[in-house]
Design a protein around this motif. Structure first.
Motif, PDB file in Angstrom:
ATOM      1  N   GLY A 220       0.809  -1.213   0.000  1.00  0.00           N
ATOM      2  CA  GLY A 220       0.000   0.000   0.000  1.00  0.00           C
ATOM      3  C   GLY A 220       0.841   1.261   0.000  1.00  0.00           C
ATOM      4  N   VAL A 221       1.923   1.253   0.764  1.00  0.00           N
ATOM      5  CA  VAL A 221       2.833   2.404   0.778  1.00  0.00           C
ATOM      6  C   VAL A 221       3.446   2.587  -0.609  1.00  0.00           C
ATOM      7  N   MET A 222       3.864   1.490  -1.228  1.00  0.00           N
ATOM      8  CA  MET A 222       4.448   1.575  -2.572  1.00  0.00           C
ATOM      9  C   MET A 222       3.423   2.074  -3.586  1.00  0.00           C
ATOM     10  N   GLU A 223       2.219   1.576  -3.500  1.00  0.00           N
ATOM     11  CA  GLU A 223       1.172   1.941  -4.469  1.00  0.00           C
ATOM     12  C   GLU A 223       0.793   3.423  -4.388  1.00  0.00           C
ATOM     13  N   THR A 224       1.025   4.032  -3.251  1.00  0.00           N
ATOM     14  CA  THR A 224       0.609   5.427  -3.069  1.00  0.00           C
ATOM     15  C   THR A 224       1.748   6.436  -3.165  1.00  0.00           C
ATOM     16  N   ILE A 225       2.944   5.992  -3.509  1.00  0.00           N
ATOM     17  CA  ILE A 225       4.076   6.922  -3.632  1.00  0.00           C
ATOM     18  C   ILE A 225       3.793   8.001  -4.670  1.00  0.00           C
ATOM     19  N   GLU A 232      10.768  15.939  -4.724  1.00  0.00           N
ATOM     20  CA  GLU A 232      12.015  15.781  -3.963  1.00  0.00           C
ATOM     21  C   GLU A 232      12.071  14.413  -3.299  1.00  0.00           C
ATOM     22  N   LYS A 233      10.963  14.025  -2.670  1.00  0.00           N
ATOM     23  CA  LYS A 233      10.929  12.713  -2.024  1.00  0.00           C
ATOM     24  C   LYS A 233      10.966  11.593  -3.051  1.00  0.00           C
ATOM     25  N   LYS A 234      10.280  11.800  -4.171  1.00  0.00           N
ATOM     26  CA  LYS A 234      10.287  10.775  -5.213  1.00  0.00           C
ATOM     27  C   LYS A 234      11.694  10.534  -5.751  1.00  0.00           C
ATOM     28  N   LYS A 235      12.477  11.587  -5.882  1.00  0.00           N
ATOM     29  CA  LYS A 235      13.842  11.428  -6.380  1.00  0.00           C
ATOM     30  C   LYS A 235      14.671  10.556  -5.435  1.00  0.00           C
ATOM     31  N   ALA A 236      14.558  10.824  -4.132  1.00  0.00           N
ATOM     32  CA  ALA A 236      15.289  10.025  -3.151  1.00  0.00           C
ATOM     33  C   ALA A 236      14.797   8.577  -3.159  1.00  0.00           C
ATOM     34  N   ASN A 244      18.561  -0.842  -5.137  1.00  0.00           N
ATOM     35  CA  ASN A 244      18.135  -2.169  -4.658  1.00  0.00           C
ATOM     36  C   ASN A 244      17.516  -3.020  -5.766  1.00  0.00           C
ATOM     37  N   ASN A 245      17.629  -2.557  -7.013  1.00  0.00           N
ATOM     38  CA  ASN A 245      17.165  -3.312  -8.176  1.00  0.00           C
ATOM     39  C   ASN A 245      15.674  -3.636  -8.098  1.00  0.00           C
ATOM     40  N   ILE A 246      14.907  -2.699  -7.607  1.00  0.00           N
ATOM     41  CA  ILE A 246      13.452  -2.863  -7.538  1.00  0.00           C
ATOM     42  C   ILE A 246      12.847  -2.088  -8.698  1.00  0.00           C
ATOM     43  N   LYS A 247      12.223  -2.828  -9.618  1.00  0.00           N
ATOM     44  CA  LYS A 247      11.786  -2.228 -10.875  1.00  0.00           C
ATOM     45  C   LYS A 247      10.273  -2.188 -11.044  1.00  0.00           C
ATOM     46  N   GLU A 248       9.542  -2.680 -10.069  1.00  0.00           N
ATOM     47  CA  GLU A 248       8.091  -2.826 -10.253  1.00  0.00           C
ATOM     48  C   GLU A 248       7.335  -1.505 -10.192  1.00  0.00           C
ATOM     49  N   LEU A 249       7.960  -0.462  -9.641  1.00  0.00           N
ATOM     50  CA  LEU A 249       7.292   0.833  -9.540  1.00  0.00           C
ATOM     51  C   LEU A 249       7.981   1.857 -10.425  1.00  0.00           C
ATOM     52  N   GLY A 250       7.222   2.449 -11.324  1.00  0.00           N
ATOM     53  CA  GLY A 250       7.753   3.539 -12.131  1.00  0.00           C
ATOM     54  C   GLY A 250       7.405   4.865 -11.484  1.00  0.00           C
ATOM     55  N   ILE A 251       8.416   5.619 -11.115  1.00  0.00           N
ATOM     56  CA  ILE A 251       8.180   6.917 -10.464  1.00  0.00           C
ATOM     57  C   ILE A 251       7.644   7.913 -11.487  1.00  0.00           C
TER      58      ILE A 251
END
Length: 263
Positions: A220-225, A232-236, A244-251
């Protein structure tokens, strides 16, 4: 228990949030054999339960019995020591000056989370170190991060309308016993006792929930980013996801529900 899923969820939560403390798991050790099998060191001296939690959030897990805990309130709340009639009646909290009269003290005592089991001991250690399911997951952080965790919870579970908060017995009752007994999330504003003994910062709060909700809340936290966090937070976050090689979320930059999504 899938330990790889657990570790990945811990990594994702730490990517999504700017945490300066480890996420910890809490496990009740109901028998002496459970206690002996728990793969952390026993506390070296008598200690407050909340100080154990603080140590685990710094990376050092411990286990303790009821006799090891110097704060009887913590030992009673976690079910390591039985409460007597003096405590059950509210007389103790009334004498401490926490509540104005006996009826208020009694109603609080009857309403807060106090484990009614008897456990031989309790273990607290960083969540990623568990090879068996802990009972409760706890995080201590700033209000922004606690908000994000609640948003992740709400994404899947909706409204939690039964928070229990008194500003007393924070780590032991509000952030351990309550989520364990309710099988749901709870937030604690902390208490003076734990802020004094464990040295939490003035702007730190606690959130805790049963382990069975950890992976879903992380999702849920990931889905709501993208709809919650600013650029600024999205960049970090994106930098940590790549690392960490996590590719499932496109910012998605310049994209928030409060800016460019019609309401």
């Amino acid at each position: 228990m899938n330990t790889e899923n657990l570790k990945q969820s811990v990594i994702k939560m730490n990517c999504a949030l700017a945490m300066d403390k480890k996420i910890v798991g809490i496990k009740f050790l109901f028998t002496e054999s459970d206690y002996e099998a728990a793969d952390v060191q026993p506390v070296k001296k008598r200690i407050h339960y909340c100080v154990m939690v603080k140590a685990a959030m710094a990376g050092t897990g411990f286990k303790a019995t009821g006799d090891d805990l110097t704060c009887l309130g913590g030992a009673r709340a976690t079910g390591l020591k039985a409460a007597d009639d003096y405590n059950k009646s509210g007389q103790h909290s009334k004498k401490l000056g926490l509540y104005r009269d006996m009826t208020t003290a009694k109603s609080v005592r009857d309403g807060i989370g106090i484990c009614d089991h008897h456990a031989y001991g309790i273990m607290v250690k960083p969540l990623e170190e568990y090879n068996q399911e802990p009972d409760v997951v706890m995080m201590v952080s700033n209000p922004y991060n606690i908000m994000r965790i609640l948003q992740g919870y709400s994404y899947y579970y909706g409204l939690q309308s039964n928070f229990k908060m008194t500003g007393n017995q924070a780590i032991c009752s509000e952030a351990t016993a309550t989520p364990y007994l309710s099988n749901d999330i709870n937030v604690s504003m902390m208490c003076i006792g734990t802020r004094h003994e464990a040295g939490w910062k003035d702007d730190e709060l606690a959130v805790a929930f049963p382990y069975n909700r950890f992976e879903t809340i992380t999702k849920g936290v990931m889905e709501t980013i993208n709809i919650m966090d600013n650029n600024e937070k999205k960049k970090a976050i994106e930098e940590k996801l790549v690392l960490n090689n996590i590719k499932e979320l496109g910012i998605r930059y310049n994209h928030n529900y409060y800016d460019d999504i019609p309401i």
